[in-house]
Design a protein around this motif. Structure first.
Motif, mmCIF file in Angstrom:
data_model
loop_
_atom_site.group_PDB
_atom_site.id
_atom_site.type_symbol
_atom_site.label_atom_id
_atom_site.label_comp_id
_atom_site.label_asym_id
_atom_site.label_seq_id
_atom_site.Cartn_x
_atom_site.Cartn_y
_atom_site.Cartn_z
ATOM 1 N N CYS A 77 1.052 -1.323 -0.108
ATOM 2 C CA CYS A 77 -0.056 -0.251 -0.376
ATOM 3 C C CYS A 77 0.632 0.799 -0.089
ATOM 4 O O CYS A 77 1.725 1.458 0.964
ATOM 5 C CB CYS A 77 -0.945 0.124 0.857
ATOM 6 S SG CYS A 77 -2.112 1.343 1.066
ATOM 7 N N THR A 78 0.832 2.439 -0.530
ATOM 8 C CA THR A 78 1.593 3.661 -0.848
ATOM 9 C C THR A 78 0.167 3.983 -1.351
ATOM 10 O O THR A 78 0.569 5.900 -1.215
ATOM 11 C CB THR A 78 2.287 3.578 -2.369
ATOM 12 O OG1 THR A 78 1.367 3.931 -3.489
ATOM 13 C CG2 THR A 78 3.160 2.228 -2.680
ATOM 14 N N GLU A 79 -0.936 4.961 -0.778
ATOM 15 C CA GLU A 79 -2.165 4.895 -0.494
ATOM 16 C C GLU A 79 -2.076 5.870 -2.061
ATOM 17 O O GLU A 79 -2.588 6.954 -1.832
ATOM 18 C CB GLU A 79 -1.466 6.392 0.902
ATOM 19 C CG GLU A 79 -1.243 5.302 2.522
ATOM 20 C CD GLU A 79 -2.390 6.587 2.675
ATOM 21 O OE1 GLU A 79 -2.314 7.759 3.014
ATOM 22 O OE2 GLU A 79 -1.210 6.643 4.118
ATOM 23 N N CYS A 80 -1.780 5.291 -3.000
ATOM 24 C CA CYS A 80 -1.588 6.058 -4.077
ATOM 25 C C CYS A 80 -0.505 6.999 -4.386
ATOM 26 O O CYS A 80 -1.067 6.831 -5.478
ATOM 27 C CB CYS A 80 -3.687 5.927 -4.703
ATOM 28 S SG CYS A 80 -4.599 4.631 -4.947
ATOM 29 N N ILE A 81 0.572 7.032 -3.553
ATOM 30 C CA ILE A 81 1.105 7.838 -4.208
ATOM 31 C C ILE A 81 1.887 7.022 -5.352
ATOM 32 O O ILE A 81 1.921 6.128 -5.037
ATOM 33 C CB ILE A 81 1.894 8.308 -3.382
ATOM 34 C CG1 ILE A 81 1.008 9.215 -1.437
ATOM 35 C CG2 ILE A 81 3.707 8.662 -3.322
ATOM 36 C CD1 ILE A 81 2.041 9.355 -0.879
ATOM 37 N N GLY A 82 2.058 7.966 -6.383
ATOM 38 C CA GLY A 82 2.538 7.721 -7.826
ATOM 39 C C GLY A 82 1.552 6.914 -8.567
ATOM 40 O O GLY A 82 1.546 7.191 -9.773
ATOM 41 N N LEU A 128 6.815 6.201 0.950
ATOM 42 C CA LEU A 128 5.906 6.341 0.095
ATOM 43 C C LEU A 128 5.869 6.173 -1.300
ATOM 44 O O LEU A 128 5.580 5.302 -1.709
ATOM 45 C CB LEU A 128 3.778 5.925 0.869
ATOM 46 C CG LEU A 128 3.562 6.396 1.913
ATOM 47 C CD1 LEU A 128 2.374 7.279 2.061
ATOM 48 C CD2 LEU A 128 3.425 4.511 1.901
ATOM 49 N N LEU A 129 6.619 6.418 -1.596
ATOM 50 C CA LEU A 129 6.918 6.993 -2.725
ATOM 51 C C LEU A 129 8.191 6.295 -3.090
ATOM 52 O O LEU A 129 7.706 5.446 -4.854
ATOM 53 C CB LEU A 129 7.464 8.632 -3.706
ATOM 54 C CG LEU A 129 7.730 8.986 -4.399
ATOM 55 C CD1 LEU A 129 6.311 8.834 -5.805
ATOM 56 C CD2 LEU A 129 7.853 10.444 -5.320
ATOM 57 N N GLU A 130 8.908 5.813 -2.767
ATOM 58 C CA GLU A 130 9.744 5.225 -1.954
ATOM 59 C C GLU A 130 9.367 3.664 -3.150
ATOM 60 O O GLU A 130 9.741 3.181 -3.425
ATOM 61 C CB GLU A 130 10.737 5.401 -1.349
ATOM 62 C CG GLU A 130 12.606 6.406 -1.572
ATOM 63 C CD GLU A 130 12.684 6.693 0.172
ATOM 64 O OE1 GLU A 130 13.151 5.091 0.482
ATOM 65 O OE2 GLU A 130 13.859 6.933 0.371
ATOM 66 N N LYS A 131 8.296 3.413 -1.500
ATOM 67 C CA LYS A 131 7.544 2.012 -1.794
ATOM 68 C C LYS A 131 7.124 1.711 -3.646
ATOM 69 O O LYS A 131 7.603 0.884 -3.961
ATOM 70 C CB LYS A 131 7.204 1.944 -1.006
ATOM 71 C CG LYS A 131 5.732 0.218 -0.631
ATOM 72 C CD LYS A 131 5.193 0.556 -0.177
ATOM 73 C CE LYS A 131 5.062 1.210 1.874
ATOM 74 N NZ LYS A 131 3.874 0.527 2.290
ATOM 75 N N PHE A 132 6.126 2.832 -4.177
ATOM 76 C CA PHE A 132 5.679 3.291 -5.296
ATOM 77 C C PHE A 132 7.194 2.866 -6.084
ATOM 78 O O PHE A 132 7.113 2.096 -7.086
ATOM 79 C CB PHE A 132 5.449 4.303 -5.657
ATOM 80 C CG PHE A 132 4.930 4.612 -7.056
ATOM 81 C CD1 PHE A 132 3.696 4.013 -7.336
ATOM 82 C CD2 PHE A 132 5.771 5.331 -7.619
ATOM 83 C CE1 PHE A 132 3.699 4.065 -8.551
ATOM 84 C CE2 PHE A 132 5.236 5.486 -8.970
ATOM 85 C CZ PHE A 132 4.518 4.646 -9.863
ATOM 86 N N VAL A 133 7.993 3.334 -6.530
ATOM 87 C CA VAL A 133 9.232 3.338 -6.980
ATOM 88 C C VAL A 133 9.738 1.792 -7.266
ATOM 89 O O VAL A 133 9.448 0.914 -8.096
ATOM 90 C CB VAL A 133 10.368 4.177 -6.516
ATOM 91 C CG1 VAL A 133 11.300 3.771 -7.287
ATOM 92 C CG2 VAL A 133 10.223 5.919 -7.212
#
Length: 84
Positions: A38-43, A73-78
Motif C-alpha cells: 500500500c502506497t496510499e496511491c502515491i505515484g 510511500l513514494l520510495e515504495k511506489f518506485v
C-alpha cells in the motif's frame, strides 16, 4: 502510512479492483490491505482510490501500526513498479 480496512467492511468488492498496487485481498472475514504494497496511491492518483469508492464511511483508515512518510510511500511506489 499504509491504509487499513476495519471491521465495518461489508465485502462489497469495490476496493479490490481499484487498487493499482494489488494490495487489497479478501481476508478470512473481510478485505485486507497488505501494508508492504500500500502506497496510499502515491505515484498513481491524488488520493487513495479505495477510500474514494468505499460506500462505508470510515471503513478504510490510516493503519496506526504502519506509519510512513510521503517520501517513504513514494520510495515504495518506485520499488513496486521496478523503477529503481
Amino acid at each position: 502510512m499504509a491504509l487499513l480496512i476495519n471491521d465495518k467492511c461489508i465485502n462489497c468488492d469495490m476496493c479490490d479492483p481499484e487498487c493499482p498496487n494489488e494490495a487489497i485481498t479478501m481476508g478470512e472475514e473481510f478485505y485486507e490491505i497488505d501494508p508492504a504494497r500500500c502506497t496510499e496511491c502515491i505515484g498513481h492518483y491524488d488520493k487513495p482510490t479505495c477510500q474514494s469508492v468505499c460506500p462505508i464511511s470510515k471503513c478504510i483508515i490510516i493503519d496506526p501500526d504502519n506509519v510512513e512518510t510521503e517520501d517513504e510511500l513514494l520510495e515504495k511506489f518506485v520499488s513496486l513498479q521496478g523503477l529503481a
